[in-house]
Design an enzyme around this catalytic site. Structure first.
Site, PDB file in Angstrom:
ATOM      1  N   ASN A 173       1.768   2.104  -3.699  1.00 27.74           N
ATOM      2  CA  ASN A 173       1.268   1.210  -4.962  1.00 27.74           C
ATOM      3  C   ASN A 173       0.012   2.177  -4.753  1.00 27.74           C
ATOM      4  OD1 ASN A 173       2.533  -0.016  -6.509  1.00 27.74           O
ATOM      5  ND2 ASN A 173       2.252  -1.338  -4.315  1.00 27.74           N
ATOM      6  N   TYR A 174      -0.376   2.386  -3.445  1.00 25.52           N
ATOM      7  CA  TYR A 174      -2.032   3.211  -3.033  1.00 25.52           C
ATOM      8  C   TYR A 174      -1.666   4.396  -2.429  1.00 25.52           C
ATOM      9  CZ  TYR A 174      -3.560  -0.955  -5.313  1.00 25.52           C
ATOM     10  OH  TYR A 174      -3.744  -2.539  -6.261  1.00 25.52           O
ATOM     11  N   LEU A 175      -0.698   5.111  -1.760  1.00 25.66           N
ATOM     12  CA  LEU A 175      -0.972   5.889  -0.875  1.00 25.66           C
ATOM     13  C   LEU A 175      -0.227   7.401  -1.884  1.00 25.66           C
ATOM     14  CD1 LEU A 175      -0.250   4.274   2.493  1.00 25.66           C
ATOM     15  CD2 LEU A 175      -1.917   4.931   1.773  1.00 25.66           C
ATOM     16  N   SER A 186       0.853  -1.612   0.569  1.00 24.04           N
ATOM     17  CA  SER A 186      -0.188   0.224   0.144  1.00 24.04           C
ATOM     18  C   SER A 186       0.739   1.425  -0.228  1.00 24.04           C
ATOM     19  CB  SER A 186      -0.828  -0.249   1.235  1.00 24.04           C
ATOM     20  OG  SER A 186      -0.121  -0.072   2.330  1.00 24.04           O
TER      21      SER A 186
END
Length: 765
Positions: free
Chosen positions: A722-724, A719
């Site tokens: 890639n997502y934060l 995360s």
């Protein structure tokens, strides 16, 4: 102002001169011209050149004044003496004005200059070095400036001394040209590191305009991939046994057997599906004779092979420094040759320039294809992508590439198709490159745009739950799950292509259970399915009543293997999302929810009163909340129990140390109460500080233990990378004055250099 000009002024002020005086001046001018030519050949900096001329000018002035004084001694009449004194006074004032009374001088590049008129711009010296704007004057230059400011009390210097002084000055300047002075103050221990810093200066691509025609690059040149080394047969004394009998395997069969032997100590080799798939693919590499003899994997003995590879591994660990250095140098040579490409006039780092060697497929979770043979990739499998006008990569001798492309609309350099799942693999640029960074930046900006309209979209899909069309209801409930649970959309797959993994759109009836009431909660949905990489997703979550009623409706008259959303697929969903917002996909919802969760958790968990370890623990807990939301699980590390035991031992030792220190403090207080002297008072303060230090150390260790235990089965890295939105983390660090290194390691800092540069402490996602 040059020495020639000063001599001219001097002659005007002095009136008529004798023939001897003119001869002396001519001789002096010839010397000056020779001296200036000597300096011009060396191409020194103008400031140095100017200082030298000032000094030579002063020497010539002194000689001329000495000559005039000799003349004055022989002259008659008080009026002549008075007139000559007045001229000498004016001359001294003129010389002082040249050296001292320049209008509003300022210090620029380490040298004094006039503000007006503007000086001639100096060129870099032979070393190509321009003086630094913040440079302080060198010792020699400070001495010259101090000398200029002194009163001009002329002393009688003979020609020999003046000539020697000029020669010494020239020699000193020649040394300076060969070995330049330090231009700036260098901190202790930092000598010799400036050139490296200049080499590693980051290309700030985020400050440049991006292409609008869809092209990813204008020019691309690289050397292609590095292939795995060819197989080296085992030594003759390493034997393989089948059914108790020694067998000599053919090279292809032996190579595949070594893949299994290397994994004997791993739990994979105990799994039935792994052993079954391996044996099936291994037999494809055997000769007919080997196939007839090797019919049962359980009768095969790989122990000697396994021990051999263990010994090889230990030998690598025990290598000498020289051997390790040779390997390191060779790897560095390969990196410099193959690990970089030239893209749009910038040298960019390539990510995975080495082709993966052959081996056995492992997969994640209970992957149905684990144990299958990953075949060797050859040049004939490779597609190269580069510029037409670049120097094309050459394949190994005697081979050829599958294809040579020149597509600047894609970002990959090399591609091939792997044999296990038929997926396309790529060699791409390093995460710190412009292309990867631009993609990340665009991804997070799209998620920020979703933030502005997410409430409108949520209101819309809630209204769609009441639609008369079943397809609209299914689409709305699926979007609700994607938004609320950060589920992946779930792409379509061919039958039997890979593991039975599903996403939101491909959920089946067997994957959910509905409970009108459970554990004091109403309308609970239980999810249980294999997600990406065969990672199990299990969750019990209360949902809104209307969504629950729709799910009951979707389950009616269906078998466990039937699709839950039988009138929906990812294409239909993504087309609808594009209509709601340009660039919107299911992944954008996932990115948005992950980033906004991190920001909210950081605000809620971070306390101004916490020390540094406390704040880092808060950050990891906020990150952990995101990882749980996104179902980023991991198996506990093999060394987890041992590392926790070691940490607990440290905690126990620190607690004993604290108990001892508290007793010592108590004793010191009692001594001070009895004596009330200065010595006992200092002893109390010392013991108190010791107790405080140990308490802080103990608290830090306990926080580490808590952090490790909570991270036991949660993967924070996925995360975080890639997502934060990294700007959230950077802003948090800057706000609380925490070093970025505490949150991002070196590789991650290179990847997110754009965010570190642009985000301030008030950034809001």
């Amino acid at each position: 102002m040059s020495g020639d000009n000063r001599n001219t002024d001097y002659q005007v002020n002095s009136g008529s001169k004798t023939n001897d005086s003119h001869k002396h001046k001519d001789k002096h001018k010839d010397k000056e011209h020779r001296h200036k030519d000597h300096k011009k050949d060396k191409e020194r900096e103008k400031a140095k050149h100017s200082n030298s001329e000032h000094r030579d000018g002063r020497d010539s002035d002194k000689k001329l004044r000495d000559k005039e004084k000799e003349k004055l001694k022989h002259s008659n009449g008080s009026s002549d003496k008075h007139r000559e004194k007045q001229k000498e006074k004016r001359r001294d004032e003129k010389v002082k004005s040249i050296h001292i009374d320049k209008p509003k001088r300022e210090n620029e590049n380490g040298y004094a200059r006039e503000k007006s008129p503007p000086p001639i711009k100096s060129e870099p010296d032979d070393n190509g070095f321009d003086p630094s704007p913040k440079q302080k004057p060198t010792k020699r230059e400070r001495e010259d400036e101090e000398f200029d400011c002194k009163p001009k009390k002329v002393k009688k210097d003979d020609e020999k001394k003046a000539k020697k002084r000029r020669q010494d000055y020239d020699d000193e300047e020649e040394e300076e040209d060969i070995k330049p002075k330090k231009k700036t103050k260098v901190k202790k221990g930092m000598e010799g590191k400036k050139p490296k810093k200049e080499e590693e200066e980051k290309w700030k691509w985020w400050e440049e305009e991006r292409a609008t025609d869809g092209s990813k690059w204008r020019f691309l040149e690289h050397k292609g991939p590095v292939f795995a080394l060819p197989y080296e047969p085992l030594p003759p004394h390493i034997r393989f046994f089948c059914d108790g009998k020694q067998m000599k395997l053919s090279p292809p069969a032996e190579e595949v057997a070594t893949f299994f032997a290397k994994m004997l100590d791993h739990e994979y080799t105990t799994k039935d599906i792994f052993r079954k798939n391996f044996f099936k693919d291994w037999r494809k590499e055997m000769t007919p004779e080997e196939k007839s003899k090797i019919t049962d994997l359980n009768k095969c003995n790989f122990n000697e092979m396994g021990e051999y590879f263990k010994a090889q591994s230990e030998a690598r660990k025990q290598m000498s420094k020289d051997e390790k250095l040779k390997i390191k140098e060779e790897n560095e040579r390969i990196l410099q040759e193959y690990g970089f490409c030239l893209m749009d006039n910038h040298k960019e780092r390539i990510g995975n320039f080495r082709i993966e060697p052959p081996g056995l497929f492992r997969g994640r979770g209970d992957h149905p294809k684990m144990g299958m043979l990953k075949r060797r990739i050859r040049p004939e499998d490779i597609i190269i992508n580069c510029s037409k006008d670049s120097k094309h990569p050459k394949p190994p001798a005697g081979t050829r590439w599958k294809e040579l492309r020149h597509d600047n609309k894609v970002t990959w350099l090399v591609s091939w198709t792997e044999n296990i799942q038929g997926s396309i693999k790529y060699i791409m640029l390093n995460p710190s490159s412009r292309i990867k960074g631009e993609k990340d930046w665009q991804k997070y900006e799209t998620a920020r745009r979703l933030k502005k309209c997410v409430e409108r979209l949520r209101a819309q899909y809630r209204d769609d739950w009441k639609s008369k069309e079943m397809r609209i209801r299914q689409r709305a409930v699926a979007l609700y799950f994607i938004d609320k649970l950060a589920l992946r959309a779930g792409n379509e797959k061919e039958e039997g292509e890979t593991a039975d993994t599903v996403g939101c759109c491909s959920l089946r009836v067997e994957h959910i259970n509905l409970y009108p009431k459970m554990d004091d909660q109403e309308y609970v949905v239980e999810f249980d399915f294999l997600g990406k990489d065969s990672i199990r997703y299990y969750n019990k979550i209360p949902v809104e009543k209307r969504a629950f009623k729709n799910l009951q409706l979707f389950l009616e008259n269906k078998q466990p293997e039937d699709d839950l959303f039988d009138r929906l697929n990812t294409s239909i969903l993504n087309k609808h999302l594009q209509e709601l917002m340009d660039g919107l996909t299911a992944k954008v919802f996932r990115t948005y929810n992950a980033s906004i969760t991190l920001q909210q958790q950081l605000k809620a968990l971070t306390s101004p009163d916490d020390n540094l370890p406390g704040k880092i623990l808060s950050y990891n807990r906020a990150n952990r909340a995101v990882a749980v939301l996104c179902n980023h699980q991991r198996a506990p590390p093999k060394t987890f129990e041992k590392s926790m035991q070691n940490l607990q031992t440290k905690i126990d030792d620190k607690q004993k140390q604290l108990a001892t220190s508290r007793k010592q403090l108590k004793t010191a207080k009692a001594d001070h109460k009895a004596s009330h002297d200065e010595k006992s008072k200092k002893a109390v303060e010392t013991k108190r500080k010791t107790v405080q230090r140990i308490e802080e150390q103990l608290m830090n260790l306990q926080m580490q233990a808590t952090d490790r235990e909570e991270n036991k089965q949660i993967a924070l890295g996925t995360s975080k990378l890639n997502y934060l939105d990294p700007r959230i983390s950077v802003a948090w660090c800057k706000k609380w004055e925490i070093s970025i290194e505490k949150v991002y390691n070196k590789t991650q800092r290179e990847k997110f250099a754009w965010a570190i540069d642009m985000a301030e402490d008030d950034f809001e996602f």
